[in-house]
Design an enzyme around this catalytic site. Structure first.
Site, PDB file in Angstrom:
ATOM      1  N   ASP A  77     -18.840  12.378  -9.346  1.00 11.67           N
ATOM      2  CA  ASP A  77     -19.318  13.455  -8.462  1.00 11.67           C
ATOM      3  C   ASP A  77     -20.698  13.104  -7.930  1.00 11.67           C
ATOM      4  O   ASP A  77     -21.472  12.409  -8.603  1.00 11.67           O
ATOM      5  CB  ASP A  77     -19.399  14.798  -9.222  1.00 11.67           C
ATOM      6  CG  ASP A  77     -19.674  15.951  -8.283  1.00 11.67           C
ATOM      7  OD1 ASP A  77     -18.742  16.350  -7.570  1.00 11.67           O
ATOM      8  OD2 ASP A  77     -20.838  16.409  -8.207  1.00 11.67           O
TER       9      ASP A  77
HETATM   10  N1  LIG Z   1     -18.457   6.652   3.034  1.00 15.01           N
HETATM   11  C1  LIG Z   1     -19.486   7.220   2.363  1.00 15.01           C
HETATM   12  N2  LIG Z   1     -19.239   8.296   1.561  1.00 15.01           N
HETATM   13  C2  LIG Z   1     -20.304   8.814   0.895  1.00 15.01           C
HETATM   14  C3  LIG Z   1     -21.606   8.326   1.013  1.00 15.01           C
HETATM   15  N3  LIG Z   1     -22.419   9.082   0.208  1.00 15.01           N
HETATM   16  C4  LIG Z   1     -21.643  10.017  -0.378  1.00 15.01           C
HETATM   17  N4  LIG Z   1     -20.370   9.836   0.028  1.00 15.01           N
HETATM   18  C5  LIG Z   1     -19.185  10.616  -0.338  1.00 15.01           C
HETATM   19  C6  LIG Z   1     -18.633  10.235  -1.680  1.00 15.01           C
HETATM   20  C7  LIG Z   1     -17.786  11.437  -1.991  1.00 15.01           C
HETATM   21  O1  LIG Z   1     -16.510  11.301  -1.393  1.00 15.01           O
HETATM   22  C8  LIG Z   1     -18.551  12.568  -1.325  1.00 15.01           C
HETATM   23  C9  LIG Z   1     -19.277  13.407  -2.358  1.00 15.01           C
HETATM   24  O2  LIG Z   1     -18.522  14.564  -2.589  1.00 15.01           O
HETATM   25  P1  LIG Z   1     -17.812  14.821  -4.024  1.00 15.01           P
HETATM   26  O3  LIG Z   1     -18.580  14.156  -5.110  1.00 15.01           O
HETATM   27  O4  LIG Z   1     -17.537  16.272  -4.111  1.00 15.01           O
HETATM   28  O5  LIG Z   1     -16.425  13.997  -3.936  1.00 15.01           O
HETATM   29  P2  LIG Z   1     -15.164  14.304  -3.049  1.00 15.01           P
HETATM   30  O6  LIG Z   1     -14.896  15.756  -2.972  1.00 15.01           O
HETATM   31  O7  LIG Z   1     -15.295  13.551  -1.756  1.00 15.01           O
HETATM   32  O8  LIG Z   1     -14.020  13.557  -3.859  1.00 15.01           O
HETATM   33  P3  LIG Z   1     -13.578  13.819  -5.378  1.00 15.01           P
HETATM   34  O9  LIG Z   1     -14.258  15.068  -5.840  1.00 15.01           O
HETATM   35  O10 LIG Z   1     -14.009  12.584  -6.144  1.00 15.01           O
HETATM   36  O11 LIG Z   1     -12.073  13.959  -5.283  1.00 15.01           O
HETATM   37  O12 LIG Z   1     -19.531  11.983  -0.469  1.00 15.01           O
HETATM   38  C10 LIG Z   1     -21.821   7.211   1.877  1.00 15.01           C
HETATM   39  O13 LIG Z   1     -22.940   6.723   2.074  1.00 15.01           O
HETATM   40  N5  LIG Z   1     -20.741   6.685   2.512  1.00 15.01           N
END
Ligand SMILES: Nc1nc2c(ncn2[C@H]2C[C@H](O)[C@@H](COP(=O)(O)OP(=O)(O)OP(=O)(O)O)O2)c(=O)[nH]1
Length: 200
Positions: A77
């Protein structure tokens, strides 16, 4: 005959996290974890941001572990704090513009955490912090930026993809590159080696 290494499940829908493991040559299966992140954050409202990111990482991994008892489950996260305010992913393009207007001229604290869970036991957790200094952003730049980067940045906390145009937001970045991308990959790889998932 050497036993096969345990399977790895990535409890995530994150393209960035999948890209990191893919590039590192780590075999895994990605399965989104259905957890109510806002409810967990609310229960931990007084906790430090790193603790919240860690708790969310554990919750995502623990949500999938019972269905995959033979595997290690990796949860991760990231959350952003600016001027003591926590920000999650933007809910709309206008909300993304609001975030960027608020971030302008300030420093983003980006907390990224990871956890490994097997059966009903959390075997390992790690949190890391990167600091990104946002330059003064004009309304014109924000509009131009979102023309190029929306909706892709709608999936990112901090409203940026550092590997794309997001790098134009910053005057200075301190911290690990993978933490910025959303998961502390080097400690994750160390834990995978320690638990026999990866060749040491
Ligand atoms: N492509 C890219 N993504 C980034 C960057 N910095 C942060 N992120 C993304 C990674 C994660 O997908 C998102 C952070 O949100 P979360 O931790 O809530 O994860 P998310 O909901 O996307 O997926 P998950 O909870 O792991 O199923 O931001 C970056 O520099 N490049």
């Amino acid at each position: 005959m050497k036993a096969a290494p345990p399977r790895l499940i990535l409890a995530s829908k994150s393209a960035s996290r999948r890209a990191m493991l893919d590039a590192a040559g780590v075999p895994y299966e990605a399965i989104p974890a259905d957890v109510d992140e806002r409810a967990i954050e609310a229960e931990l409202s007084g906790a430090a941001s790193a603790e919240i990111a860690e708790a969310l990482s554990v919750a995502k991994a623990a949500a999938l572990a019972p269905a995959h008892l033979d595997a290690f489950v990796l949860g991760s996260d990231s959350l952003v704090v600016v001027d003591g305010q926590r920000f999650d992913k933007p809910t709309s393009r206008e909300n993304a513009a609001e975030h960027l207007r608020f971030f302008s001229g300030k420093t983003i604290e980006l907390h990224s955490a990871a956890a490994l869970v097997r059966d009903d036991t959390c075997e390992w957790t790690y949190t890391d912090l990167a600091r990104l200094t946002v330059r003064d952003l004009s309304d014109e730049f924000i509009e131009h930026y979102l023309e190029q980067e929306w909706p892709a940045v709608g999936y990112t906390v901090g409203v940026f993809r550092i590997e794309a145009m997001g790098v134009q937001l910053f005057g200075e970045i301190t911290g690990d590159q993978f933490t910025v991308l959303g998961m502390p990959l080097l400690p994750v790889l160390g834990a995978l080696r320690e638990h026999g998932v990866l060749q040491a």
